[in-house]
Every structure is written in structure tokens, then in C-alpha cells.
Design a protein around this motif. Structure first.
Motif, PDB file in Angstrom:
ATOM      1  N   ALA A 172       0.832  -1.201   0.000  1.00 40.09           N
ATOM      2  CA  ALA A 172       0.000   0.000   0.000  1.00 40.09           C
ATOM      3  C   ALA A 172       0.869   1.254   0.000  1.00 40.09           C
ATOM      4  O   ALA A 172       0.623   2.204  -0.759  1.00 40.09           O
ATOM      5  N   ARG A 173       1.907   1.272   0.828  1.00 43.24           N
ATOM      6  CA  ARG A 173       2.786   2.450   0.901  1.00 43.24           C
ATOM      7  C   ARG A 173       3.557   2.649  -0.402  1.00 43.24           C
ATOM      8  O   ARG A 173       3.830   3.784  -0.797  1.00 43.24           O
ATOM      9  N   THR A 174       3.903   1.565  -1.068  1.00 43.75           N
ATOM     10  CA  THR A 174       4.592   1.674  -2.348  1.00 43.75           C
ATOM     11  C   THR A 174       3.671   2.266  -3.408  1.00 43.75           C
ATOM     12  O   THR A 174       4.069   3.130  -4.198  1.00 43.75           O
ATOM     13  N   ILE A 175       2.418   1.841  -3.416  1.00 43.96           N
ATOM     14  CA  ILE A 175       1.444   2.386  -4.364  1.00 43.96           C
ATOM     15  C   ILE A 175       1.227   3.875  -4.108  1.00 43.96           C
ATOM     16  O   ILE A 175       1.131   4.680  -5.042  1.00 43.96           O
ATOM     17  N   LEU A 176       1.186   4.258  -2.829  1.00 43.05           N
ATOM     18  CA  LEU A 176       0.946   5.656  -2.466  1.00 43.05           C
ATOM     19  C   LEU A 176       2.164   6.546  -2.678  1.00 43.05           C
ATOM     20  O   LEU A 176       2.070   7.764  -2.548  1.00 43.05           O
ATOM     21  N   GLY A 177       3.330   5.945  -2.972  1.00 46.50           N
ATOM     22  CA  GLY A 177       4.540   6.726  -3.182  1.00 46.50           C
ATOM     23  C   GLY A 177       5.308   6.997  -1.911  1.00 46.50           C
ATOM     24  O   GLY A 177       6.314   7.725  -1.933  1.00 46.50           O
ATOM     25  N   MET A 178       4.877   6.421  -0.778  1.00 42.53           N
ATOM     26  CA  MET A 178       5.579   6.609   0.486  1.00 42.53           C
ATOM     27  C   MET A 178       6.853   5.770   0.553  1.00 42.53           C
ATOM     28  O   MET A 178       7.767   6.072   1.310  1.00 42.53           O
ATOM     29  N   VAL A 179       6.891   4.693  -0.213  1.00 40.52           N
ATOM     30  CA  VAL A 179       8.070   3.847  -0.360  1.00 40.52           C
ATOM     31  C   VAL A 179       8.392   3.773  -1.848  1.00 40.52           C
ATOM     32  O   VAL A 179       7.508   3.497  -2.663  1.00 40.52           O
ATOM     33  N   LYS A 180       9.647   4.022  -2.202  1.00 39.57           N
ATOM     34  CA  LYS A 180      10.044   4.017  -3.608  1.00 39.57           C
ATOM     35  C   LYS A 180      10.463   2.609  -4.030  1.00 39.57           C
ATOM     36  O   LYS A 180      11.264   1.965  -3.341  1.00 39.57           O
ATOM     37  N   PRO A 181       9.944   2.105  -5.147  1.00 35.20           N
ATOM     38  CA  PRO A 181      10.356   0.778  -5.596  1.00 35.20           C
ATOM     39  C   PRO A 181      11.848   0.724  -5.908  1.00 35.20           C
ATOM     40  O   PRO A 181      12.428   1.685  -6.417  1.00 35.20           O
TER      41      PRO A 181
END
Length: 242
Positions: free
Chosen positions: A56-65
Motif C-alpha cells: 500500500a505504501r509503495t502504491i501511495l509513493g511513500m516507499v520508492k520501488p
């Protein structure tokens, strides 16, 4: 085929831990690929600690792939959290909480902001007297309705709901699920619905992703996953839910 609202393509993602200068990368998501289609409710299930919240955080941009791509076909989604008491500011009224995103947005004058706040309160089926209340003065179900209204106030087309009914009793759960269904129809929404409760997922979702140790191990329609699971892990989750 419905148009897409979100696409993940071979995404790897995680966190860095340890003191500065000695940090190591802890990979959580491994080669995650899936789409969310316009108008659907896509369920995401798996045991605690398997990577659902990191996704969820990756989708929201809070965690960068670290690798792979996350493509949004609408503006960035908004989040409905598991615990509305901790996600709502305890010092401010419901009206302030709903109006503040519109104030920051800067597009609407005060009268239009007030109108939109009241309209959204009606959509989540809360009475006008809740506007002056603070979160501590509301029931758990009312707080979750405020959280949903706050996520919707700037009219996103896509919501991520992270365990949004797990803290509620069964009767209130059913009411919130009914609300999510009606809002999907009325506002033309799509959801990624994260839950460990397979019974709730079966009631609400159109398709399901099964996550284990940061990987999507199986995906399909609700009927395919619940009636004809292929992976042993999926079968174990279903057996545990019975």
C-alpha cells in the motif's frame, strides 16, 4: 476489458534499517505484478507481516520501488486506515478535518468548501450535528465514516482500504461494507481492499490477490480463489477462515 486505474509491473520494494552508514536494504516485495481495473474492488489477502501494508505504501509513493514500475491512470489514490481514531486528528472537529484538504487545495471559496463538506457527510450517512464533534465524541463506526469522507473529499477515483472494518463489531462491519458498495456505484470508484478476513473479502470483492512473503502467489476472481484455489498456501488460508 475495463480500463485500468493502477498497474504494477515487476515491483521490488523494501526498507533500509540499521544506523546511518551501516544500513542494509530489507526487501519486502518481490516481483509484484497486477492491475486494478476501473470500477472493481480488488482484494489483497495474506497473513500479518507478509507485505500488504508495504505494498500500500509503495502504491501511495511513500516507499520508492527498488525495481519495477507503479503506474497510476488516475490521480494518486487516497487511503482509508484500519484505525480511524489514530488517523484522525483528535484536536479538531469533523468539519475542520473534512474542510482542511479543500483549503490546502486552494480551488474553492469558503462557501463552496462548506457545501462540499456537508454533501460528503450526507454521502457517508452521518448527521449534520457530527460536524462539530471531535473523534473522541464519535462511535467507532462514525469515526470510520469520517475517515472514508476524508479520503473522498477531493474526489479521487481510486481508494486503498487497509483493514477498514477489522476494528469494528460484526453489525457495524456490515454497515461499512454496504457503504463502500454504494459509494462505488455513486462515485464510480475502484478499491484495493486489504484484509486478513477472507469472509469479508468474499462478501465485497470482485477479484483477489493472495500474498505470501512479499509475493503474489495466486490471483483470480472471488469464485476462482474461494472455490478452486490452486496454491497450497491459499488452501491453508481458506481452511483457517472456516
Amino acid at each position: 476489458m475495463s480500463e485500468l486505474v493502477l498497474s504494477l509491473d515487476h515491483v521490488y520494494s523494501g526498507y533500509s534499517d540499521g544506523p546511518l552508514g551501516r544500513r542494509q536494504r530489507q526487501e519486502v516485495l518481490h516481483d509484484v505484478t497486477f492491475d486494478v481495473r476501473h470500477g472493481e474492488i480488488l482484494g489483497l489477502v495474506g497473513e500479518s507481516g507478509t507485505g500488504k501494508s508495504t505494498l500500500a505504501r509503495t502504491i501511495l509513493g511513500m516507499v520508492k520501488p527498488d525495481r519495477g514500475t507503479v503506474t497510476h491512470y488516475t490521480k494518486r489514490p487516497q487511503m482509508i486506515f484500519q484505525d480511524p481514531y489514530s488517523s484522525l486528528n483528535p484536536f479538531y472537529s469533523v468539519e475542520w478535518t473534512l474542510e482542511e484538504p479543500l483549503r490546502v487545495y486552494g480551488k474553492y471559496d469558503k462557501a463552496e468548501r462548506k457545501r462540499r463538506v456537508r454533501e460528503m457527510l450526507e454521502r457517508v450517512e452521518l448527521p449534520a450535528e457530527c460536524l462539530t464533534a471531535k473523534p473522541s465524541e464519535l462511535s467507532g463506526g462514525q469515526r470510520q465514516r469520517v475517515s472514508i469522507a476524508a479520503a473522498l473529499i477531493r474526489r479521487p477515483r481510486f481508494l486503498i482500504a487497509d483493514e477498514p472494518v477489522s476494528a469494528l463489531d460484526v453489525t457495524i462491519q456490515a454497515q461499512i461494507l454496504d457503504l463502500l458498495r454504494s459509494l462505488r456505484r455513486e462515485l464510480d470508484l475502484s478499491y484495493l481492499f486489504i484484509s486478513h478476513d477472507l469472509n469479508v473479502v468474499y462478501q465485497l470483492c470482485d477479484r483477489v490477490l493472495v500474498m505470501k512473503s512479499g509475493r503474489i502467489v495466486e490471483q483470480g476472481t472471488v469464485d476462482e480463489i474461494f472455490d478452486r484455489p490452486k496454491e497450497e498456501y491459499t488452501k491453508q488460508l481458506l481452511a483457517a477462515a472456516e
